[in-house]
Design an enzyme around this catalytic site. Structure first.
Site, PDB file in Angstrom:
ATOM      1  N   CYS A 185       0.864  -1.177   0.000  1.00 15.67           N
ATOM      2  CA  CYS A 185       0.000   0.000   0.000  1.00 15.67           C
ATOM      3  C   CYS A 185       0.902   1.229   0.000  1.00 15.67           C
ATOM      4  O   CYS A 185       2.010   1.183  -0.527  1.00 15.67           O
ATOM      5  CB  CYS A 185      -0.950  -0.022   1.202  1.00 15.67           C
ATOM      6  SG  CYS A 185      -0.117  -0.120   2.796  1.00 15.67           S
ATOM      7  N   HIS A 243      42.107  -1.823   6.173  1.00 18.20           N
ATOM      8  CA  HIS A 243      43.183  -1.141   5.442  1.00 18.20           C
ATOM      9  C   HIS A 243      44.422  -2.030   5.458  1.00 18.20           C
ATOM     10  O   HIS A 243      44.988  -2.311   6.514  1.00 18.20           O
ATOM     11  CB  HIS A 243      43.481   0.211   6.090  1.00 18.20           C
ATOM     12  CG  HIS A 243      44.293   1.129   5.243  1.00 18.20           C
ATOM     13  ND1 HIS A 243      45.644   0.963   5.039  1.00 18.20           N
ATOM     14  CD2 HIS A 243      43.933   2.237   4.522  1.00 18.20           C
ATOM     15  CE1 HIS A 243      46.089   1.921   4.252  1.00 18.20           C
ATOM     16  NE2 HIS A 243      45.068   2.705   3.914  1.00 18.20           N
TER      17      HIS A 243
END
Length: 634
Positions: free
Chosen positions: A50, A555
């Site tokens: 809806c 990293h």
């Protein structure tokens, strides 16, 4: 940390939504997570949406992981009501729905589902059916209604004449949906009842066929095989088309199963239409039309008994119905009122209910000092102005309770005022500040005044009595205390504290809390379950975001960006889902050392301030990443 957040679905949608941490990802990722946690595609017997919710009909509700879905970024809450599993998304629900249909077959199939289903009570079955039939039409229903309102406004002030060509054209745009409503409802009903869509639409079209309509208008008698046909006005009606398609669904399956496949596609529509069109005009239609008239007269009797009470009840309890998804049961009544009486008096109470919720969250916005709560309240207020109240209710008013109670009481008071004034709607539309034109006519001024007075009153009462910022802060503190993150070791080697890394950018903690590994092997694995949010072009760094909202940066090496990707190989793709322990990157450890680079691998939680506790797991050892980290692992 959860270990089942990964999903087998791929990501190829270009649309995107914003996570709490500010990172963008495809709607498909959210769609895949929702689909997985409702028990997978195989556990879904029906899905539609809806204005704000994905509405699942599940084969087994016990397989759905409600809490996990509620914790997903992009999901407001989950409601189980009306026999449906409703995932409240908000304004982007259509994008999420489309993403689900692209990664699955849901929303496509019209085949009968023979899977045994849990029995629903009569009310749940009715709400499920009404929502499925009306929900897909919500957008055009609101748009057409708004055009009707604008035309009513322009003609009432003399800006437009009903005889002008401009009016005729725009009125056609406004009225076409409502006039041919039986055909559109036949389409959605056919999908709900799992019958042939085009047979259903032709059946409904016969109800509004010009010759049939003219015969009713001119009071011309029609016989079919010597039997009289009871004519009625079917344009703009609701129940006749839905009931006719429901009967058709049984007939169509009965016929299809008994015809040979060589003639099935030809004879099934032939037999269905020959039987159903006369049957609908002679039996089903008149029965349904009488039921419609009975409903309309019943509501009118209640309204005439006390317009004030009628408006107050709707204004006070409308939002309660919305919470449980039961408001769909009122849509046929509203549409039916317009069909029979040309206006609907339920709508004004809904408007004051929505206005009161908007006012309540505005009061919270003005009172709150916490930036996150102010931001959420402002966003919810804007959504409520345009008729979408789920963010306001689930995010603010229902959470703090008093604002919700205040909004319901205020909505009831001014709903009664609008009812007393005799305000009514020319069409069914969302309860938006843009919808005022559909209320042009009796009681219009009082309705507008009630809307804004309800908003102002709810705002003031919430500001004075309904919200304490200290309570919100304590709840937020408790929430943060419960938010924990566990990281696994991403590579073989010696684990060291981040403060021991030979780079001040990392060791200072300015990029976030974490740890580091001096590797003995050139392989990096994911420390968490999550989604790949970034892969650096140089392949030396990877970003991951988890379902809990943690933003992880892995990293590899110090200053290795200068290698430009040389000696690195990635095994994941942008936006792909990964599990803890999954291979991310391979790198040539010896070559990196030979080129004079430090190969230390840093694992950082760049938004670590949002977590009360972050733990690192190395084999069977679990250590909290804090001041004691150095002492334990270095």
């Amino acid at each position: 940390m959860a270990k089942d957040s990964s999903t087998p679905y791929t990501n190829n949608i270009e649309s995107e939504y914003i996570l709490k941490g500010g990172i963008k990802m495809g709607y498909e990722s959210l769609a895949a997570d929702i689909l997985q946690n409702v028990g997978g595609e195989q556990n879904v017997s029906n899905l539609y949406h809806c204005a704000t919710r994905l509405r699942f009909t599940l084969k087994d509700n016990k397989k759905a992981k409600k809490q996990k879905i509620e914790n997903l970024d992009g999901v407001i809450t989950v409601v189980e009501a009306g026999g449906m599993f409703q995932v409240v998304i908000g304004n982007t629900v259509n994008d999420v729905y489309e993403a689900i249909t692209k990664i699955s077959d849901l929303g496509m199939s019209t085949e009968e589902d023979n899977t045994p289903k849990e029995k629903k009570n009569l009310l749940n079955s009715f709400i499920d059916m009404i929502a499925a039939v009306f929900a897909p039409t919500l957008g055009v229903l609101a748009g057409s209604g708004l055009i009707k309102g604008v035309l009513a406004l322009f003609t009432s002030v003399g800006w437009l004449s009903v005889e002008s060509g401009t009016y005729v054209v725009l009125n056609a745009a406004a009225d076409a949906f409502f006039y041919f409503l039986p055909i559109f409802l036949a389409y959605t009903a056919a999908k709900k009842f799992k019958t042939d869509i085009f047979i259903a639409m032709v059946l409904a079209a016969a109800l509004v066929y010009p010759t049939i309509t003219a015969a009713y208008t001119d009071s011309t008698a029609i016989n079919f095989l010597g039997l009289p046909v009871s004519l009625a006005k079917y344009s703009s009606t609701v129940i006749p088309a839905i009931l006719a398609v429901y009967v058709l669904s049984y007939l169509e399956r009965f016929i299809r199963k008994r015809l040979h496949e060589s003639v099935r596609n030809l004879l099934t529509p032939f037999i269905c239409l020959i039987i159903m069109v006369p049957l609908t005009l002679m039996v089903v239609g008149p029965i349904a039309n009488s039921a419609s008239q009975l409903i309309a007269n019943g509501y009118l009797a209640v309204y005439n008994f006390s317009p004030i009470l009628s408006g107050a009840v709707i204004g006070g309890f409308w939002q309660v119905l919305v919470i449980f998804g039961l408001h769909w049961g009122m849509v046929p009544v509203m549409t039916n009122n317009i069909s029979f009486y040309g206006r609907d008096t339920l709508g004004p109470g809904c408007m004051t209910a929505v206005a009161a919720q908007a006012g309540a969250v505005l009061g919270v916005f003005l009172k709150a000092k916490d930036k996150k709560i102010k931001s959420l309240a402002l966003s919810a207020f804007i959504s409520a102005l345009f008729g979408i109240t789920e963010p306001a209710v689930y995010g603010i008013t229902l959470k703090y309770k008093k604002p919700f109670y205040i909004a319901c009481i205020v909505g009831a008071i001014f709903g009664g005022v609008a009812g007393a004034a005799g305000a009514g709607a020319l069409a069914v539309a969302t309860r938006s500040i843009l919808s005022f034109p559909i209320y042009i006519g009796q009681g219009f001024v009082w309705l507008v005044a009630s809307y804004f007075l309800a908003m102002i009153a709810a705002c003031i009462l919430t500001f004075l009595f309904g919200y304490k910022d200290e309570v919100a802060k304590e709840e937020q503190k408790m929430l943060n205390n419960e938010k924990e993150l566990i990281l696994e070791k991403p590579a073989q080697g010696k684990t060291i504290a981040l403060s021991k890394v030979d780079d001040p950018t990392f060791s200072s903690g300015v990029l976030g809390e974490g740890f580091a590994v001096i590797p003995t092997r050139g392989e990096v694995y994911s420390p968490v379950d999550g989604m790949i949010s970034s892969i650096f072009p140089s392949k030396h760094a990877v970003g991951i975001i988890t379902a809990e909202g943690a933003e992880i940066l892995i990293h590899i090496g110090i200053d290795t960006v200068n290698l430009g990707g040389k000696y690195f190989e990635t095994f994941i793709e942008q936006d792909s889902q990964v599990r803890a322990g999954q291979l991310l990157v391979k790198f040539d450890l010896e070559k990196i050392k030979e080129n004079g680079y430090d190969p230390t691998i840093m694992v950082l939680v760049t938004n670590s301030s949002t977590f009360e506790k972050i733990e690192f797991v190395d084999d069977n050892q679990s250590v909290t990443i804090d001041a004691n980290f150095d002492e334990v692992l270095v």
